[in-house]
Every structure is written in structure tokens, then in C-alpha cells.
Design a protein around this motif. Sequence first.
Motif, short mmCIF file in Angstrom:
data_model
loop_
_atom_site.label_atom_id
_atom_site.label_comp_id
_atom_site.label_asym_id
_atom_site.label_seq_id
_atom_site.Cartn_x
_atom_site.Cartn_y
_atom_site.Cartn_z
N ARG A 61 22.50 -30.40 0.43
CA ARG A 61 23.38 -30.21 -0.73
C ARG A 61 22.82 -29.13 -1.68
N ARG A 64 23.54 -25.78 -0.29
CA ARG A 64 24.95 -25.40 -0.52
C ARG A 64 25.15 -24.92 -1.95
N GLN A 65 24.35 -25.45 -2.87
CA GLN A 65 24.45 -25.04 -4.27
C GLN A 65 23.68 -23.75 -4.55
#
Length: 509
Positions: A61, A64-65
Motif C-alpha cells: 500500500r 502504491r502511495q
Amino acid sequence: RPRLILILGDQLSTDLASLAEGDPTRDRVVMAEVREEAGYVPHHRKKLVFLFSAMRHFAARLRRQGWTVDYYPLDRGLEDLCEAVLASARDLDAGELLVTEPGEYRLREAMKRRWPQRLSLAVRLLEDRRFLCTAEAFRGWAAGRKQLRMEFFYREMRRHTGLLMEPDGEPVGGRWNFDADNRKRYDGGRPLPGPLRFEPDATTRRVIEQVAETWPDRFGDLEPFWFAVTESQARDALEHFLDHALPGFGDYQDAMTREDDFLFHGVLSQYLNAGLLNPLAVCEAAEQRYYQGRAPLNAVEGFIRQILGWREYVRGIYWLLMPDYKEENRLHSHADLPWFYWSGETGMRCVAEAVRSTREHAYAHHIQRLMVTGNLALLLGVEVKQIHEWYLAVYADAYEWVELPNTLGMVMHADGGYLGSKPYAASGKYIQRMSDYCGDCRYKVSSAEEDNSCPFNSLYWHFIQRHRGRFEKHPRMGMVYKAWERMAPAKRRAILQRAEALLDDVENL
Ligand code: FAD
Ligand code: DLZ
Ligand code: SF4
């Protein structure tokens, strides 16, 4: 110069102070699955799968950021977290290491005292903002008080957060605590909802394989594995709890049943403690259910008290009293932990059920931990260190900051009553009242001195008798000593003899 940001396995939250301070275009995140953390106690294998899978999902995650994440999985074979930072520091000309302060004294001390030299890097610890009361604020509250009481701390926290408070500063419903309403035995009247379960994805399945290969003989079933491993799944688990279990949480908070391992509990502590759920958000969501008329006040208040009260309180005590706290053993308990805490092989039905649930799910609810396995360890006088390490190992939610005060303070009374004034020692009668275990047990709950009498009964009186000097004058225990004195001397002798016989043959209970 760029900085390294180390994120620990129980810090899986995007609100971390270290991430807020970092810059994804320049700084680099480090996460690692390492032998030292996996080995300071023999963690339940489901706990390991949960943490490693949740860590891997969290790293994905962050990527992805836009963050760069150096992730060292189990098969890199790193010894400890500092080694991981060292590996990344070599790669990047880092100027500083940022870490949100770890929840455990051992690791915090190592970071402060040893890491700067080992890394040749400044190590900056940042406040863990997930908690509602800082260690400093707790220290201030505790200062000058001879004895601490959770109830008073909790009231302060209600005022501080405004949770379940009227605008005039009074508690909603006119009372702070509705515990008196929360003592029902489970009667089958309300369907048991169970926690929300999730199918393992490819990442989780890979971790299950790796944990099975690495620790083939460790305690704890690996499958079925159904925990949430991402924040969004944990939120779904929370919604499921709020919709289906919260309305019954209060009434059945202290109940135990063979029918189900979860009753109306949240089964959310592993998510809260690892960072997948935020405690304030969880309390606010429960509070809304009351205002919407979807859950009664005794349930909502009881649930909020566990998180806003107990959870913050035990953490405050941990940081106030460590490192001396861990050495406390005021009742001088020195017996070995019986093997059946691991095998579950005991004729005591209540204990066998608690150990089975623990082995299957890395979970047992609070009353099983407190009044069954905890109570028995207290009555047997198990060495504090051994029972502490057991609780720290076997539950998916277990970290020292929360487990140690519960075990050492609440269960073993090893701090002399600092955390709770009176020991939670109880006879089999309590378990009989709150559960359906006894009818199906090898032992007879209505007897204390016969050969087949419930071990909790005679061990309870033995505990009362051997700690007379400490507890006789206790204002809430005088009645117990009076009841003991009123018993015929021959009966007292028989009870103590039965207890001695059990203590001499603990492994065969
Ligand atoms: P619920 O009954 O749904 O309660 C809601 C939440 O309140 C929990 O998720 C938890 O975050 C919090 N909470 C409730 N009671 C306590 C408490 N006494 N202390 C701190 N938080 C509390 N809890 C842990 O999170 N980690 C531990 O390692 C741990 N060890 C324990 C050891 C012993 C000997 C005992 C008696 C209790 C221990 N607890 C521990 C507290 C409690 O048993 C668990 O928090 C609870 O069973 C978790 O299940 P749940 O989420 O279904 O809780
Ligand atoms: C509990 C645990 C385990 C089993 N493994 C790891 C790990 O490999 N890497 C990691 O960063 N954290 C792990 N943890 C959580 C830590 O033990 C926890 O952060 C400290 O005890 C502080 O609470
Ligand atoms: Fe537990 Fe005693 Fe009841 Fe058996 S009789 S289930 S040992 S309380």
C-alpha cells in the motif's frame, strides 16, 4: 540528506508520525521480518502469519502511495531490525533514522542506547499518536496517587474525549459505568454472530507456507486462517461487529459457552494493536450506534470502557513502571506452568476449552483469559515470568505493553495491587455461574474436598489460606476470611489436603 523510516510490525497505520514527517520523494521506508522479533517468545503461528501478511500488504500500500519501501522478508534471514536498517543505510546515504516509538521497553532501549552507535546514524523516536493518552499525561495523572484506579482514569478520558458525554459535563445516561447490567449467562436467546472471516489471498497463502516451513513444530494451528490483513478488511470486521455483536456485548460480556469461542466480543484487538484500526475511530463508531438507537447504552459504554479505559490504562502503567515492573512477584509465585497450557490435555473442561480456542484462533476472550487460565495460574502460584511468556506468545493481539500489566497486575497480583486492588481469585462457582462448562466436566463443581472435586474450589481456599497475612485485612476480602473461619475444622483440613494433593500432581489435573 534522505532519511530512513523504520516501520514495525505493529505500526501498520498511514497516520504514523514518522510517515507524516517523511517525504516520499526523498526518504525511504524500511520494514523487516526478523528472527529476534519472531523469537523473543514462541509466538503462535497464526499470529506470525497475521503480522507478516499484514506487513506485506501494508508495504504494498505504501508503494502504491509513492513510497520507496525496502522490505526484508523472512527468507532474507535477518537477525534483528537494526540489521535491516543497516542494510538500507549502506545503500542510501541516509542522514537520520525516524521511528515511531516502539511499544516495548526492550526495543525502545536498544534503539536509544545501542542503535546510534551500531548504525552510525542519529535515531529519532517520535510519539505514537495512535494512543489517546500519552505516557506523559498518564504520569501526570498518576503522580501523587497512592493507588491507581482504572475507573477514575476512565472518567478523565471520557471528559477529555467527550465520548458519551452530555454538553453539561455529565455522562450520558447519568452513570459512568453500567457493568452491573453486564453479567448475564449466555442463554441462547440471541444468535451468536461470530467474527467476520476472510479468505486468504496469494500473499497470505505464501506466508502460511513460509511459516509452516520455518516453524513446523510451534504451537498454534495455521489454518483455517481468516483474519483481516488490511485496513479495509479490518474496517469491514469492525462494521460486522457493530451491526451484529455490539448490541449483545454488554449483557454477555462475562459469559462463556461451549457453543462458541467469540460470543459478542469484537475480536478486534489484533487489528487495533497492529495499527489496522484506530482506537478513537472505533470508539466513535460504537458511540454513533448508541445515538442512532442501534445498540443499547450498557453495551456501548462497556465496549468503549475497554478501549478508552482499560487499554489506555494498562499502557500508562506499563510505561510508568517499566523496567522494574517486569521483575515484580509480590505473591512469591514459583511453580512451573503446567504442560496442559500448551497441550490442552486436562480433565478441567473450562481450561481445555480455553486452550483449544487459543490453539485454533490465537484468541480467547477476556473472561477465559482472566477467570480460567489466569485464575488457575494465580491459584497454582505459577511463576510470573512463565505465565507472562505464555500469554505473550499465544495470542494474536499480544505485545508486552498490553499483555504484561494484564498478566502481572490483573491476573497474578504480582504488583501488590497497584493495577487492581483485589486479586481475581475465584472458585469453580464463578465459572459455573457464567458458563455451561461444568455439566460436562470430569470434576464436580459442587464439591471442594472429595477426590473428584473441582480443582478451582480447593485451590481457591488454599490460596486464601496461604495469603492470609496479605489479604485478611483487605476491606473487600474480610467476608471471605469469615466464611473460611465459619467452616468446620475437619472440612477445612480436608479441603487443604485435597489442594495439596492437586498441587503435588499438577500435570495430571
Ligand atoms: P472485546 O471484548 O471486544 O473488547 C474490546 C477491546 O477492548 C479489545 O479489542 C481490546 O482492545 C480492549 N480491551 C479489553 N479489555 C482489555 C484489557 N484488559 N486490556 C487492554 N485492552 C483491553 N489484550 C490485548 O490486546 N493484548 C494482550 O496481549 C492481552 N493480554 C491479556 C492477558 C490477560 C491475562 C488478560 C486477562 C487480558 C489480556 N488482554 C489482552 C485483554 C483482553 O483479554 C483482550 O483485549 C480481549 O480479549 C481481546 O478480544 P476482543 O477484541 O474480542 O475484545
Ligand atoms: C511481534 C512481531 C513479530 C513476531 N515479528 C516482527 C517482525 O518480524 N518485524 C517487526 O517489525 N515486528 C515484528 N513484531 C512486532 C514487534 O515485536 C513489536 O513492534 C515490538 O514488540 C514493539 O511492540
Ligand atoms: Fe472448570 Fe471446575 Fe467447572 Fe470443571 S467443574 S469446568 S474444572 S469450573
